[in-house]
Design an enzyme around this catalytic site. Structure first.
Site, mmCIF file in Angstrom:
data_model
loop_
_atom_site.group_PDB
_atom_site.id
_atom_site.type_symbol
_atom_site.label_atom_id
_atom_site.label_comp_id
_atom_site.label_asym_id
_atom_site.label_seq_id
_atom_site.Cartn_x
_atom_site.Cartn_y
_atom_site.Cartn_z
ATOM 1 N N GLU A 120 -4.778 4.080 -8.043
ATOM 2 C CA GLU A 120 -5.990 4.739 -7.536
ATOM 3 C C GLU A 120 -6.025 6.182 -8.023
ATOM 4 O OE1 GLU A 120 -6.614 5.057 -3.234
ATOM 5 O OE2 GLU A 120 -8.299 6.380 -3.656
ATOM 6 N N HIS B 47 0.832 -1.201 0.000
ATOM 7 C CA HIS B 47 0.000 0.000 0.000
ATOM 8 C C HIS B 47 0.872 1.260 0.000
ATOM 9 C CE1 HIS B 47 -2.594 2.953 2.321
ATOM 10 N NE2 HIS B 47 -3.330 2.673 1.252
ATOM 11 N N ARG B 48 0.814 2.006 -1.092
ATOM 12 C CA ARG B 48 1.684 3.177 -1.311
ATOM 13 C C ARG B 48 3.159 2.726 -1.312
ATOM 14 N NH1 ARG B 48 -1.145 7.447 3.021
ATOM 15 N NH2 ARG B 48 -3.250 6.622 2.791
ATOM 16 N N LYS C 199 -7.076 9.678 -7.491
ATOM 17 C CA LYS C 199 -7.480 10.439 -6.297
ATOM 18 C C LYS C 199 -8.356 11.610 -6.747
ATOM 19 C CE LYS C 199 -6.096 8.597 -2.492
ATOM 20 N NZ LYS C 199 -7.200 7.976 -1.762
ATOM 21 N N HIS D 30 -0.501 10.887 -2.522
ATOM 22 C CA HIS D 30 -1.802 10.551 -1.949
ATOM 23 C C HIS D 30 -2.719 11.763 -1.759
ATOM 24 C CE1 HIS D 30 -4.695 9.720 1.307
ATOM 25 N NE2 HIS D 30 -4.746 8.509 0.782
ATOM 26 N N ASP E 172 0.575 -1.901 4.498
ATOM 27 C CA ASP E 172 1.811 -1.103 4.629
ATOM 28 C C ASP E 172 2.995 -1.997 4.989
ATOM 29 O OD1 ASP E 172 0.117 1.092 4.323
ATOM 30 O OD2 ASP E 172 -0.041 1.472 6.477
ATOM 31 N N GLU F 143 0.110 -0.818 -4.776
ATOM 32 C CA GLU F 143 -1.011 0.125 -4.841
ATOM 33 C C GLU F 143 -0.416 1.517 -4.763
ATOM 34 O OE1 GLU F 143 -4.140 2.863 -3.121
ATOM 35 O OE2 GLU F 143 -2.136 2.435 -2.382
ATOM 36 N N ASP G 76 -1.299 6.060 -5.694
ATOM 37 C CA ASP G 76 -2.326 7.093 -5.866
ATOM 38 C C ASP G 76 -1.849 8.136 -6.864
ATOM 39 O OD1 ASP G 76 -3.891 6.256 -3.374
ATOM 40 O OD2 ASP G 76 -1.915 6.691 -2.532
HETATM 41 O O1 G3P Z 1 -6.805 1.814 -2.532
HETATM 42 C C1 G3P Z 1 -6.970 1.418 -1.222
HETATM 43 C C2 G3P Z 1 -6.625 2.490 -0.233
HETATM 44 O O2 G3P Z 1 -5.372 3.020 -0.588
HETATM 45 C C3 G3P Z 1 -7.642 3.602 -0.173
HETATM 46 O O3 G3P Z 1 -7.387 4.516 0.854
HETATM 47 O O4 G3P Z 1 -6.643 6.717 1.668
HETATM 48 O O5 G3P Z 1 -5.040 4.853 1.598
HETATM 49 O O6 G3P Z 1 -5.797 5.915 -0.507
HETATM 50 P P1 G3P Z 1 -6.170 5.539 0.900
HETATM 51 CA CA CA Z 2 -4.807 4.651 -2.175
#
Ligand code: G3P
Ligand code: CA
Length: 248
Positions: A109, A7-8, A111, A49, A229, A34, A36
């Site tokens: 993703e 994640h990120r 945003k 993000h 994470d 993943e 953004d």
């Molecule tokens: O894409 C899943 C998750 O990343 C969504 O929430 O705020 O971490 O971008 P956020």
């Molecule tokens: Ca995200």
């Protein structure tokens, strides 16, 4: 098997959404990454993000008010640790070039739930297509109108509706928007939802899952993916479960 997405990037250990975070996730053997994207003033998709640069750079202002060249002057690493000073914001183009020869699944993703950037869907889609990465990319968004706009290319790329809202008819709602996949907050995961998604072949992925008992719940509900994470910990846990014979 549930795919583990960093994640990120490997964001517990490195500044989120930067090359060090992606490199570390790859070195850890994450199944996917993943990330953004937002759009600059000159319509360049960049990896960050927040809509504003304040939290993760040494600058101030909205992404939409910077040109890409201006954004490159900012430091996106030192807020996390001095060890990462000099790290810059990446463009989507640079990220895709990097990912191209690596066997990683990608979740980009958009945003666009706070600022509905004009044409962000087509800009991202065309770039992913250019790098021939459509077959291993998922485009996602919290913005229902954006999901609808992506409907016409959902036969070429996975399009996931992202949500944290409790709604008994979530699967129907996602389908009606034209989404092919569903990405939910971990609080929404239950056996019935997981079974419903499996029944209609709608990939279900869960964010942001960092605690082992929650990771376990995703694995045992046979979710298509989870976002974490701590990809190293999730991968080790998944392997341990497989070795114990409690996961196929
Ligand atoms: O894409 C899943 C998750 O990343 C969504 O929430 O705020 O971490 O971008 P956020
Ligand atoms: Ca995200």
């Amino acid at each position: 098997m549930t795919k583990i997405f960093a994640h990120r990037g490997a964001s517990k250990y490195t500044p989120e959404n930067t090359m060090p975070a992606f490199e570390l996730a790859y070195a850890m053997h994450a199944d996917g990454i993943e990330t953004d994207i937002q759009l600059t003033k000159d319509q360049i998709p960049v990896i960050i993000h927040d809509e504003h640069v304040k939290r993760t750079t040494n600058g101030t202002g909205y992404i939409k008010d910077f040109t890409y060249q201006q954004l490159l002057q900012l430091d996106a690493g030192s807020w996390f640790s001095n060890k990462f000073s000099g790290t810059s914001i990446l463009s989507l183009d640079t990220f895709l070039q990097w990912a191209k020869d690596k066997s990683l699944s990608l979740n980009i993703e958009l945003k666009n739930n706070k600022i509905d950037y004009l044409h962000i869907e087509a800009i991202a889609y065309e770039m992913i297509d250019y790098y021939q990465l459509l077959n291993r990319t998922i485009l996602s968004s919290f913005n229902p109108s954006s999901i609808k706009r992506m409907k016409h290319f959902s036969n070429k790329v996975h399009v996931a509706f992202l949500t944290s809202s409790r709604n008994k008819k979530l699967v129907t709602a996602a389908k009606e928007l034209g989404a092919t996949d569903l990405h939910i907050n971990y609080r929404l995961l239950n056996r019935s939802l997981a079974a419903q998604c499996r029944q209609i072949n709608m990939p279900l992925r869960v964010y942001t899952v960092n605690k082992m008992y929650r990771i376990s719940k995703c694995l045992h509900n046979k979710c298509s993916g989870l976002f974490t994470d701590v990809p190293d910990q999730a991968l080790a846990f998944r392997e341990q479960q497989i070795n114990k014979g409690v996961l196929e």
